[in-house]
Write a protein that holds these residues in place. Structure first.
Motif, PDB file in Angstrom:
ATOM      1  N   SER A 173       0.832  -1.214   0.000  1.00 30.10           N
ATOM      2  CA  SER A 173       0.000   0.000   0.000  1.00 30.10           C
ATOM      3  C   SER A 173       0.861   1.257   0.000  1.00 30.10           C
ATOM      4  CB  SER A 173      -0.934  -0.016   1.210  1.00 30.10           C
ATOM      5  OG  SER A 173      -0.201  -0.009   2.414  1.00 30.10           O
ATOM      6  N   ALA A 174       2.005   1.174   0.687  1.00 30.93           N
ATOM      7  CA  ALA A 174       2.899   2.334   0.720  1.00 30.93           C
ATOM      8  C   ALA A 174       3.462   2.622  -0.662  1.00 30.93           C
ATOM      9  CB  ALA A 174       4.024   2.088   1.721  1.00 30.93           C
ATOM     10  N   GLN A 175       3.924   1.578  -1.337  1.00 29.67           N
ATOM     11  CA  GLN A 175       4.476   1.749  -2.684  1.00 29.67           C
ATOM     12  C   GLN A 175       3.427   2.300  -3.637  1.00 29.67           C
ATOM     13  OE1 GLN A 175       7.537   1.705  -3.389  1.00 29.67           O
ATOM     14  NE2 GLN A 175       8.543  -0.300  -3.255  1.00 29.67           N
ATOM     15  N   LYS A 176       2.217   1.789  -3.520  1.00 32.15           N
ATOM     16  CA  LYS A 176       1.143   2.245  -4.399  1.00 32.15           C
ATOM     17  C   LYS A 176       0.857   3.735  -4.192  1.00 32.15           C
ATOM     18  CE  LYS A 176      -3.698   1.263  -5.600  1.00 32.15           C
ATOM     19  NZ  LYS A 176      -4.884   0.424  -5.279  1.00 32.15           N
ATOM     20  N   GLN A 177       0.821   4.139  -2.930  1.00 26.17           N
ATOM     21  CA  GLN A 177       0.528   5.542  -2.660  1.00 26.17           C
ATOM     22  C   GLN A 177       1.683   6.450  -3.090  1.00 26.17           C
ATOM     23  OE1 GLN A 177      -2.469   6.840  -1.623  1.00 26.17           O
ATOM     24  NE2 GLN A 177      -1.397   8.678  -2.315  1.00 26.17           N
ATOM     25  N   THR A 199      13.163   0.298   2.088  1.00 22.95           N
ATOM     26  CA  THR A 199      12.638   0.385   0.716  1.00 22.95           C
ATOM     27  C   THR A 199      11.717   1.595   0.583  1.00 22.95           C
ATOM     28  OG1 THR A 199      12.747  -2.018   0.455  1.00 22.95           O
ATOM     29  CG2 THR A 199      11.337  -0.808  -1.082  1.00 22.95           C
ATOM     30  N   VAL A 200      10.821   1.774   1.553  1.00 26.42           N
ATOM     31  CA  VAL A 200       9.899   2.911   1.537  1.00 26.42           C
ATOM     32  C   VAL A 200      10.668   4.228   1.608  1.00 26.42           C
ATOM     33  CG1 VAL A 200       8.122   4.105   2.877  1.00 26.42           C
ATOM     34  CG2 VAL A 200       7.941   1.640   2.495  1.00 26.42           C
ATOM     35  N   THR A 201      11.638   4.282   2.510  1.00 26.82           N
ATOM     36  CA  THR A 201      12.414   5.518   2.695  1.00 26.82           C
ATOM     37  C   THR A 201      13.201   5.864   1.432  1.00 26.82           C
ATOM     38  OG1 THR A 201      12.619   5.034   5.065  1.00 26.82           O
ATOM     39  CG2 THR A 201      14.134   6.653   4.136  1.00 26.82           C
ATOM     40  N   ALA A 202      13.846   4.860   0.847  1.00 24.21           N
ATOM     41  CA  ALA A 202      14.615   5.085  -0.377  1.00 24.21           C
ATOM     42  C   ALA A 202      13.709   5.557  -1.504  1.00 24.21           C
ATOM     43  CB  ALA A 202      15.343   3.802  -0.776  1.00 24.21           C
ATOM     44  N   ARG A 203      12.514   4.989  -1.583  1.00 27.58           N
ATOM     45  CA  ARG A 203      11.562   5.378  -2.638  1.00 27.58           C
ATOM     46  C   ARG A 203      11.106   6.819  -2.440  1.00 27.58           C
ATOM     47  NH1 ARG A 203       9.121   6.629  -6.386  1.00 27.58           N
ATOM     48  NH2 ARG A 203       7.285   5.714  -7.378  1.00 27.58           N
ATOM     49  N   LEU A 204      10.866   7.173  -1.198  1.00 29.42           N
ATOM     50  CA  LEU A 204      10.369   8.515  -0.888  1.00 29.42           C
ATOM     51  C   LEU A 204      11.371   9.595  -1.288  1.00 29.42           C
ATOM     52  CD1 LEU A 204       8.148  10.222   0.440  1.00 29.42           C
ATOM     53  CD2 LEU A 204       9.225   9.768   2.649  1.00 29.42           C
ATOM     54  N   PHE A 205      12.675   9.308  -1.100  1.00 31.54           N
ATOM     55  CA  PHE A 205      13.703  10.321  -1.374  1.00 31.54           C
ATOM     56  C   PHE A 205      14.526  10.000  -2.620  1.00 31.54           C
ATOM     57  CE2 PHE A 205      12.810  10.822   3.152  1.00 31.54           C
ATOM     58  CZ  PHE A 205      12.666  12.194   3.248  1.00 31.54           C
ATOM     59  N   ALA A 249      19.776   7.602  -0.854  1.00 33.35           N
ATOM     60  CA  ALA A 249      19.743   8.822  -1.660  1.00 33.35           C
ATOM     61  C   ALA A 249      19.079   9.937  -0.871  1.00 33.35           C
ATOM     62  CB  ALA A 249      18.982   8.564  -2.950  1.00 33.35           C
ATOM     63  N   ALA A 250      19.529  11.149  -1.114  1.00 31.47           N
ATOM     64  CA  ALA A 250      18.933  12.321  -0.456  1.00 31.47           C
ATOM     65  C   ALA A 250      18.556  13.305  -1.549  1.00 31.47           C
ATOM     66  CB  ALA A 250      19.915  12.945   0.532  1.00 31.47           C
ATOM     67  N   GLN A 251      17.365  13.115  -2.109  1.00 32.01           N
ATOM     68  CA  GLN A 251      16.915  13.949  -3.226  1.00 32.01           C
ATOM     69  C   GLN A 251      15.430  14.258  -3.076  1.00 32.01           C
ATOM     70  OE1 GLN A 251      18.485  12.502  -7.232  1.00 32.01           O
ATOM     71  NE2 GLN A 251      18.731  10.644  -6.003  1.00 32.01           N
ATOM     72  N   GLY A 252      14.952  15.155  -3.910  1.00 39.48           N
ATOM     73  CA  GLY A 252      13.519  15.331  -4.052  1.00 39.48           C
ATOM     74  C   GLY A 252      12.917  16.499  -3.311  1.00 39.48           C
ATOM     75  N   VAL A 253      13.633  17.091  -2.319  1.00 42.16           N
ATOM     76  CA  VAL A 253      13.055  18.232  -1.608  1.00 42.16           C
ATOM     77  C   VAL A 253      13.248  19.477  -2.473  1.00 42.16           C
ATOM     78  CG1 VAL A 253      13.099  19.656   0.463  1.00 42.16           C
ATOM     79  CG2 VAL A 253      13.490  17.188   0.638  1.00 42.16           C
ATOM     80  N   LEU A 254      12.153  19.943  -3.049  1.00 42.59           N
ATOM     81  CA  LEU A 254      12.220  21.102  -3.936  1.00 42.59           C
ATOM     82  C   LEU A 254      11.924  22.406  -3.217  1.00 42.59           C
ATOM     83  CD1 LEU A 254      10.468  19.725  -7.134  1.00 42.59           C
ATOM     84  CD2 LEU A 254      12.868  19.603  -6.470  1.00 42.59           C
ATOM     85  N   PHE A 255      11.326  22.308  -2.033  1.00 41.98           N
ATOM     86  CA  PHE A 255      10.982  23.535  -1.303  1.00 41.98           C
ATOM     87  C   PHE A 255      11.152  23.271   0.183  1.00 41.98           C
ATOM     88  CE2 PHE A 255       8.736  27.089   0.392  1.00 41.98           C
ATOM     89  CZ  PHE A 255       8.677  28.056  -0.610  1.00 41.98           C
ATOM     90  N   ASP A 256      11.956  24.120   0.833  1.00 47.13           N
ATOM     91  CA  ASP A 256      12.167  24.028   2.277  1.00 47.13           C
ATOM     92  C   ASP A 256      11.576  25.290   2.905  1.00 47.13           C
ATOM     93  OD1 ASP A 256      13.321  24.309   4.915  1.00 47.13           O
ATOM     94  OD2 ASP A 256      14.744  22.730   4.360  1.00 47.13           O
ATOM     95  N   THR A 257      10.541  25.126   3.716  1.00 46.97           N
ATOM     96  CA  THR A 257       9.850  26.302   4.256  1.00 46.97           C
ATOM     97  C   THR A 257      10.689  27.067   5.279  1.00 46.97           C
ATOM     98  OG1 THR A 257       8.715  24.785   5.781  1.00 46.97           O
ATOM     99  CG2 THR A 257       7.503  25.493   3.821  1.00 46.97           C
TER     100      THR A 257
END
Length: 876
Positions: A311-315, A359-365, A389-397
């Motif tokens: 379910s996590a991967q799907k979301q 796996t979830v954490t790596a997918r998220l980032f 990997a440490a990627q994907g954050v496009l906006f840091d408030t």
């Protein structure tokens, strides 16, 4: 019953001038309110009054003005920044349930006097809090004045009782009116008797006791002819002044002292006010929180827990289609909250196997989901340490909030939510071991994460729009956001420290410190605590009889400045100065650095990009920006920072980057020519200022001009320059003028940038970084002067900071693109340091120098010199 009566205008005014200018998210000045409340709460804790009453003046004329137009005619109006706070201050007092008292036609003093009289008649005690000595006439057996005053730039306070008053003045408190009648009061435009000052007035009262008795005894031998004539001619002025100085104690009070209401705090109103003012500490002190749920900023959101990999991967796959996904990550990568449209998705490690969670954490980032986070760098560091990997954050408030207000005290999510959303977030310890355990505080933790991610989403909506409005979109997305990743990589990489060398150096310092200690004890004739300023002061100024410059109620000043001025008086002075230097070096740097060496043998300093108002980076744990460089012993510390076996350090720093930026922004022909010609700018400046050929410039001439070159963009004053180069203030002023005549473009820049900042309310760097400067329009000289210095300096220092950030990005990207093993590990001021395999050293040095020199195109060349060594010391 015990009353505390506060002179509202007096204490608010002192708070305004005593606390640096603060503003909230909406630009409302808040420093006076903050200072007033700090004083109020401190005094309530100290004196525990049964009732507190705050009295204010009102704008309309009083009965004194109606009789004498000149009364207080010389008083300046209230500064706009203070006037804006007055109505809000009154709202806060009302919400606190504190009685507020004001009456048209009367001054606050009259209301205070009337309250104190009524309290006395009821057999109650009254504490008057004020900074105005006029109220001392009210002191009695039941009325004490808590007098707030300023001395040496510091606020002090003391309780004035009848005994304390008589000890200071020599007569009863009520006779303060007689004193003012004789000597006048320029602050209130009360004339007194022309020609009679404080000393004469005091003598008259000590001799005769009162104004009436003075006039009954004009023929007394103690009153000489000249004084008698002044008193005779000025009698009407004395009588009028007596009337003006007398506090009315029978004013028609707008409150009933016999039936004062109970203190009832409006907690909701107070919560809203203090959150609007961004006074988080006061919210905590008063235990305030929102009683009802905050109004939703979007449609009602659902909360869904994802507890299995499928379910996590799907979301997560579905989230790749969205333009922005707010994310809150719990410390330690233990849980995540994501917001997608109307649903908050929650995931926690406790629900997954370790393998599935990775796996979830790596997918998220992995970089496919466009994430919005608050203070993402710690999460990136954790990811890198986990080998993910440490990627994907496009906006840091947090970075956005910093760019929009670079002078705020902090940018944690709690504070920013308070500032932007008027919302207080739940206080839950997400680092607790059982925070997400079903047997622990799981429900509270998940609720807190939900509130946090919703706050991130709402802050993002406002902050992204404001960045666009203020023209900082490019700065944010092309400089600050990529830089966050670079800083995380640098922190994770760290720099190797030689612990054995540090210990050996520490032992060397200990030996010298012990020898100095023995010498100091021998010179003093006994042992004492050398680090105690009080004990050292007694030894130097009482036992050894050295001349002292400053003495306070806590003892003699033994600052470095004071000790250096005494260097020739006694050999102990040099020993004490060296002792201080070495003990600080030992405790701060040797012991301090040894504590932060990680198991991998490296120091992982935390590089921060949301601290300084000008955009410069800073570091903590440890602060590498403060490694001493001015003394040989301090420089020795750099030997302890080394490269790993088979590697070297490659170091490059900019040559006079701030002066080069100044030449560019000022478009000064003479300065530009000097830099383009590769000249020694300080020697060239000295040649022009002193009117001698460059070859005849002496080291002293060059040093003086170097002080002006570096000080001019900080708005250096003639006083500061005089101290720096050892000349008189007049000579320093002439020197500065000669410098400005030499570089007219610089002079024009300094004046034009101040004017532009006044008109616009802010200054900018060449890359669009803004800093608001409300201080420029302040009526307070010190605040206004600070604003002017910041206006001149921020575009220079800020642009230099932007340039080195661009260089960091270009160096890091090119190292990766060209397959180098070398990596960027340190940034200190205008200096970048790589760690590289020995076989890459020369190519890495060339790359480093090239990217630094081409980070920006200015009217003058950027110059960086790269050096190679096995230690930081060797590269210098």
């Amino acid at each position: 019953m015990k009353f505390m009566v506060i002179d509202g205008n007096s204490i608010l005014n002192r708070a305004f001038y005593g606390v640096r200018l603060l503003t909230n998210h909406d630009g409302l000045p808040t420093n006076a309110i903050y200072g007033f409340l700090s004083t109020l709460f401190r005094l309530q804790d100290e004196y525990t009054p049964d009732r507190t009453i705050v009295c204010f003046d009102v704008k309309e004329k009083t009965f004194r003005h109606q009789k004498f137009d000149s009364y207080k005619a010389t008083r300046k109006g209230m500064p706009d920044e203070l006037a804006a706070q007055l109505p809000v201050m009154k709202e806060v007092l009302d919400a606190l349930g504190i009685i507020r008292c004001e009456k048209g036609g009367y001054e606050a003093d009259d209301l205070i006097g009337t309250i104190s009289r009524k309290a006395e008649e009821q057999g109650d005690d009254c504490l008057i809090v004020t900074g105005d000595r006029d109220s001392l006439q009210l002191v009695s057996a039941h009325t004490t004045v808590h007098l707030v005053s300023s001395k040496g730039g510091q606020d002090t306070s003391r309780d004035i009782t009848p005994e304390a008053f008589r000890e200071e003045y020599g007569f009863d408190p009520i006779r303060l009116i007689d004193l003012k009648a004789l000597m006048g009061d320029s602050s209130d435009n009360i004339s007194g008797v022309p020609g009679i000052g404080e000393k004469t007035a005091m003598n008259l009262l000590h001799t005769f006791g009162s104004l009436d008795e003075v006039y009954r005894h004009l023929d007394a031998p103690e009153i000489k002819k000249g004084l008698r004539d002044k008193l005779t001619n000025g009698e009407q002025a004395a009588r009028d002044s007596y009337w003006l100085a007398t506090i009315e104690r029978d004013a028609p009070l707008p409150i009933d002292m016999q039936a004062l209401p109970d203190v009832q705090m409006d907690r909701d109103a107070l919560y809203d006010l203090l959150t609007r003012l961004e006074f988080k500490s006061f919210l905590t002190r008063l235990g305030l929180s929102k009683t009802e749920a905050p109004a939703p900023t979007a449609a009602e959101r659902k909360r869904v827990e994802l507890t299995d990999l499928e379910s996590a991967q799907k979301q997560l796959d579905a989230l790749t289609e969205l333009s922005a996904v707010p994310l809150f990550a719990a410390p330690g990568l233990r849980a995540f909250a994501l917001l997608a449209q109307d649903t908050v998705y929650l995931l926690s490690l406790d629900s997954f196997s370790v393998t599935d969670w990775d796996t979830v954490t790596a997918r998220l980032f992995a970089g496919e989901i466009k994430l919005v986070m608050h203070d993402a760098k710690p999460t990136y560091v954790e990811l890198l340490e986990a080998g993910l990997a440490a990627q994907g954050v496009l906006f840091d408030t947090s970075i956005a909030a910093y760019l929009l207000d670079p002078t705020a005290s902090a940018y944690d999510l709690e504070r920013v939510a308070l500032s932007y959303l008027n919302r207080e977030l739940p206080k839950v310890d997400l680092t607790a071991e059982d925070a997400f355990s079903p047997l622990g505080g799981r429900d509270s933790a998940l609720a807190a994460m939900t509130a946090n991610v919703e706050a991130i989403a709402d802050i993002y909506a406002e902050a992204s729009a404001r960045l666009e409005e203020q023209g900082m979109h490019k700065l944010f997305f092309e400089m600050e956001m990529p830089l966050m990743t670079v800083l995380a990589e640098m922190q994770q990489a760290g720099c190797k420290a030689d612990a054995d060398q540090l210990c050996a150096f520490g032992e060397q310092l200990d030996t010298r410190i012990a020898a100095l200690t023995a010498q100091i004890y021998e010179a003093a004739g006994h042992e004492f605590n050398i680090q105690s300023s009080k004990q050292l002061g007694v030894v130097l100024f009482e036992e050894l009889g050295l001349p002292y410059k400053k003495k306070t109620k806590t003892g003699y000043s033994t600052s470095a400045e004071v000790l250096e001025s005494l260097a020739g008086y006694h050999p102990m002075i040099a020993d004490v100065l060296e002792y201080r230097q070495l003990t600080k070096l030992k405790s701060t740097y040797i012991d301090g650095l040894l504590k932060v060496i990680a198991p991998d043998g490296r120091i992982h300093s935390h590089f921060q990009q949301t601290v300084t108002a000008t955009g410069r980076l800073s570091s903590v744990d440890p602060n590498l920006q403060n490694i001493p460089v001015r003394t040989e012993l301090g420089r020795e510390l750099r030997r302890m920072f080394v490269a790993e076996q088979g590697r070297v350090l490659v170091d490059a720093d900019y040559s006079q980057i701030e002066l080069r930026v100044l030449a560019h922004v000022a478009d000064d022909d003479a300065m530009i020519e000097a830099f383009r010609g590769g000249q020694d700018i300080h020697a060239t400046t000295a040649s022009k200022v002193y009117g001698v050929p460059v070859e005849e410039v002496t080291p002293q001439m060059r040093s003086s001009c170097k002080a002006v070159n570096f000080g001019i963009v900080y708005g250096i004053s003639d006083f500061s320059l005089a101290q720096d180069i050892g000349v008189t203030r007049k000579e320093a002023a002439a020197f500065i003028q000669s410098y400005l005549d030499t570089y007219p473009g610089v002079h024009h820049y300094m004046e034009s940038i101040k004017q532009s900042a006044r008109e616009n309310g802010y200054v900018e760097t060449l890359f669009g970084r803004r800093r608001a400067l409300p201080e420029l329009n302040s009526k307070n000289f010190n605040l206004r002067s600070f604003g002017e210095r910041a206006a001149m300096n921020t575009p220079i220092q800020g642009t230099a900071a932007d340039i080195i950030k661009i260089a960091m990005l270009r160096v890091r990207d090119r190292l990766k693109a060209e397959g180098f093993e070398a990596r960027l590990i340190l940034q200190v001021h205008d200096e970048l340091i790589l760690e590289a395999p020995e076989h890459e050293a020369e190519r890495a040095a060339a790359l480093l120098r090239e990217e630094m020199e081409h980070a920006a195109e200015l009217r003058v060349p950027l110059v960086a010199e790269a050096k190679i060594g096995h230690s930081w010391y060797e590269t210098k």
